[in-house]
Design a protein around this motif. Structure first.
Motif, mmCIF file in Angstrom:
data_model
loop_
_atom_site.group_PDB
_atom_site.id
_atom_site.type_symbol
_atom_site.label_atom_id
_atom_site.label_comp_id
_atom_site.label_asym_id
_atom_site.label_seq_id
_atom_site.Cartn_x
_atom_site.Cartn_y
_atom_site.Cartn_z
ATOM 1 N N GLN A 64 1.884 6.685 -6.897
ATOM 2 C CA GLN A 64 0.816 7.595 -7.329
ATOM 3 C C GLN A 64 1.189 9.058 -7.099
ATOM 4 O O GLN A 64 0.975 9.899 -7.972
ATOM 5 C CB GLN A 64 -0.486 7.282 -6.591
ATOM 6 N N THR A 65 1.725 9.364 -5.923
ATOM 7 C CA THR A 65 2.070 10.764 -5.671
ATOM 8 C C THR A 65 3.148 11.240 -6.622
ATOM 9 O O THR A 65 3.114 12.369 -7.107
ATOM 10 C CB THR A 65 2.434 11.030 -4.188
ATOM 11 N N LEU A 66 4.102 10.373 -6.946
ATOM 12 C CA LEU A 66 5.127 10.726 -7.933
ATOM 13 C C LEU A 66 4.467 11.005 -9.287
ATOM 14 O O LEU A 66 4.797 11.989 -9.958
ATOM 15 C CB LEU A 66 6.166 9.608 -8.061
ATOM 16 N N ALA A 67 3.533 10.169 -9.691
ATOM 17 C CA ALA A 67 2.861 10.352 -10.979
ATOM 18 C C ALA A 67 2.136 11.691 -11.027
ATOM 19 O O ALA A 67 2.205 12.409 -12.039
ATOM 20 C CB ALA A 67 1.881 9.211 -11.234
ATOM 21 N N TYR A 68 1.446 12.055 -9.956
ATOM 22 C CA TYR A 68 0.725 13.336 -9.936
ATOM 23 C C TYR A 68 1.688 14.518 -9.893
ATOM 24 O O TYR A 68 1.437 15.551 -10.526
ATOM 25 C CB TYR A 68 -0.269 13.391 -8.778
ATOM 26 N N ALA A 110 0.345 9.729 7.122
ATOM 27 C CA ALA A 110 -0.522 9.009 8.063
ATOM 28 C C ALA A 110 -0.145 7.539 8.126
ATOM 29 O O ALA A 110 -0.149 6.930 9.197
ATOM 30 C CB ALA A 110 -1.984 9.174 7.674
ATOM 31 N N PHE A 111 0.206 6.983 6.978
ATOM 32 C CA PHE A 111 0.619 5.583 6.928
ATOM 33 C C PHE A 111 1.865 5.395 7.773
ATOM 34 O O PHE A 111 1.979 4.429 8.534
ATOM 35 C CB PHE A 111 0.897 5.178 5.467
ATOM 36 N N GLY A 112 2.813 6.319 7.648
ATOM 37 C CA GLY A 112 4.032 6.255 8.440
ATOM 38 C C GLY A 112 3.766 6.381 9.921
ATOM 39 O O GLY A 112 4.423 5.715 10.746
ATOM 40 N N GLN A 113 2.804 7.197 10.293
ATOM 41 C CA GLN A 113 2.467 7.356 11.715
ATOM 42 C C GLN A 113 1.831 6.092 12.268
ATOM 43 O O GLN A 113 2.052 5.744 13.417
ATOM 44 C CB GLN A 113 1.541 8.577 11.899
ATOM 45 N N ARG A 114 1.040 5.410 11.429
ATOM 46 C CA ARG A 114 0.414 4.161 11.865
ATOM 47 C C ARG A 114 1.445 3.060 12.077
ATOM 48 O O ARG A 114 1.339 2.234 12.970
ATOM 49 C CB ARG A 114 -0.613 3.669 10.826
ATOM 50 N N SER A 115 2.477 3.049 11.172
ATOM 51 C CA SER A 115 3.451 1.958 11.238
ATOM 52 C C SER A 115 4.718 2.324 12.005
ATOM 53 O O SER A 115 5.582 1.503 12.190
ATOM 54 C CB SER A 115 3.825 1.515 9.822
ATOM 55 N N GLY A 116 4.818 3.575 12.413
ATOM 56 C CA GLY A 116 5.987 3.999 13.173
ATOM 57 C C GLY A 116 7.017 4.717 12.340
ATOM 58 O O GLY A 116 7.917 5.363 12.863
ATOM 59 N N SER A 117 6.923 4.654 10.993
ATOM 60 C CA SER A 117 7.820 5.402 10.108
ATOM 61 C C SER A 117 7.190 5.477 8.717
ATOM 62 O O SER A 117 6.261 4.757 8.407
ATOM 63 C CB SER A 117 9.187 4.738 10.011
ATOM 64 N N ALA A 118 7.715 6.363 7.894
ATOM 65 C CA ALA A 118 7.207 6.504 6.524
ATOM 66 C C ALA A 118 7.989 5.618 5.566
ATOM 67 O O ALA A 118 7.742 5.610 4.383
ATOM 68 C CB ALA A 118 7.292 7.958 6.077
ATOM 69 N N ASP A 119 8.974 4.888 6.028
ATOM 70 C CA ASP A 119 9.768 4.024 5.151
ATOM 71 C C ASP A 119 9.385 2.574 5.301
ATOM 72 O O ASP A 119 9.112 1.975 6.198
ATOM 73 C CB ASP A 119 11.259 4.181 5.430
ATOM 74 N N GLU A 164 0.839 -1.202 0.000
ATOM 75 C CA GLU A 164 0.000 0.000 0.000
ATOM 76 C C GLU A 164 0.877 1.256 0.000
ATOM 77 O O GLU A 164 0.610 2.210 -0.730
ATOM 78 C CB GLU A 164 -0.922 -0.005 1.217
ATOM 79 N N LEU A 165 1.927 1.267 0.772
ATOM 80 C CA LEU A 165 2.815 2.422 0.840
ATOM 81 C C LEU A 165 3.521 2.644 -0.500
ATOM 82 O O LEU A 165 3.616 3.780 -0.976
ATOM 83 C CB LEU A 165 3.837 2.255 1.972
ATOM 84 N N GLU A 166 4.003 1.583 -1.127
ATOM 85 C CA GLU A 166 4.649 1.710 -2.441
ATOM 86 C C GLU A 166 3.665 2.259 -3.471
ATOM 87 O O GLU A 166 4.020 3.093 -4.313
ATOM 88 C CB GLU A 166 5.184 0.354 -2.906
ATOM 89 N N LEU A 170 -2.283 12.650 -1.426
ATOM 90 C CA LEU A 170 -1.585 11.369 -1.296
ATOM 91 C C LEU A 170 -0.400 11.472 -0.332
ATOM 92 O O LEU A 170 -0.130 10.533 0.417
ATOM 93 C CB LEU A 170 -1.131 10.874 -2.666
ATOM 94 N N GLU A 171 0.287 12.590 -0.338
ATOM 95 C CA GLU A 171 1.389 12.795 0.607
ATOM 96 C C GLU A 171 0.869 12.727 2.043
ATOM 97 O O GLU A 171 1.530 12.176 2.928
ATOM 98 C CB GLU A 171 2.084 14.130 0.354
ATOM 99 N N ALA A 172 -0.312 13.276 2.282
ATOM 100 C CA ALA A 172 -0.916 13.213 3.620
ATOM 101 C C ALA A 172 -1.218 11.769 4.001
ATOM 102 O O ALA A 172 -1.017 11.368 5.148
ATOM 103 C CB ALA A 172 -2.183 14.064 3.666
ATOM 104 N N LYS A 173 -1.663 10.979 3.043
ATOM 105 C CA LYS A 173 -1.914 9.564 3.305
ATOM 106 C C LYS A 173 -0.618 8.822 3.610
ATOM 107 O O LYS A 173 -0.586 7.948 4.483
ATOM 108 C CB LYS A 173 -2.631 8.904 2.124
ATOM 109 N N ILE A 174 0.443 9.173 2.899
ATOM 110 C CA ILE A 174 1.750 8.553 3.155
ATOM 111 C C ILE A 174 2.224 8.897 4.559
ATOM 112 O O ILE A 174 2.707 8.030 5.297
ATOM 113 C CB ILE A 174 2.784 8.995 2.093
#
Length: 170
Positions: free
Chosen positions: A12-16, A161-170, A5-7, A155-159
């Motif tokens: 997508q954000t890169l494409a936009y 948030a995803f990082g906050q859920r998992s402990g990092s954005a990587d 999901e993160l990839e 999409l950056e905001a989702k990324i």
């Protein structure tokens, strides 16, 4: 291996972001074309840049194909002129600018010189992008750029948030 999901969000954000940049390149070429009156080769090159850069966002790529909701349509609040411009670029990008089809509007001929020397000259021409469409096209490119940027930020905001859920954005 399936994309995570993160990839997927990063792709997508890169494409936009790149689509927004394509709109900026189309705007730059259109502004330069607006100021050019003499150099046929430069005008044709700028027209090519406009059509290819603008349509790059809407053509299939290995990164992502932009969803239909970004394609100008009157049902989505675009003007009739904006829809017509998009259609013109779509048709001409393929037939005249990215490829050369027999119906491209480009012509070429070898003609004998009139001075009796036996030499030849070249006659080249094309169906130019209508000058009166340049400013409306620039407005369309600006509108599209803002839409692509807004989607990239979403999409950056989702990324994030995803990082906050998992402990990092990587």
């Amino acid at each position: 291996m399936p994309e995570t999901e993160l990839e997927h969000l990063r792709r997508q954000t890169l494409a936009y972001q790149l689509a927004a940049d394509d709109m900026g390149q189309a705007m730059a070429a259109a502004m330069a074309l607006r100021d050019e009156e003499d150099d046929r080769n430069l005008m044709l090159a700028l027209e090519c840049a406009i059509a290819v850069c603008y349509m790059r966002a809407f053509t299939k790529s290995t990164l992502m194909t932009v969803p239909q909701k970004f394609v100008p349509a009157m049902s989505r609040g675009y003007s009739e002129q904006e829809v017509a411009l998009h259609q013109w670029f779509r048709e001409h990008r393929d037939s005249a600018y990215a490829h050369t089809d027999k119906d491209s509007g480009r012509i070429a001929a070898v003609l004998p010189l009139e001075n009796g020397s036996g030499g030849v000259g070249w006659s080249l021409g094309w169906e130019p992008f209508p000058r009166e469409w340049i400013n409306p096209a620039i407005k369309l490119f600006l509108r599209q750029r803002e839409l692509f940027r807004a989607k990239a930020l979403e999409l950056e905001a989702k990324i994030k948030a995803f990082g906050q859920r998992s402990g990092s954005a990587d």
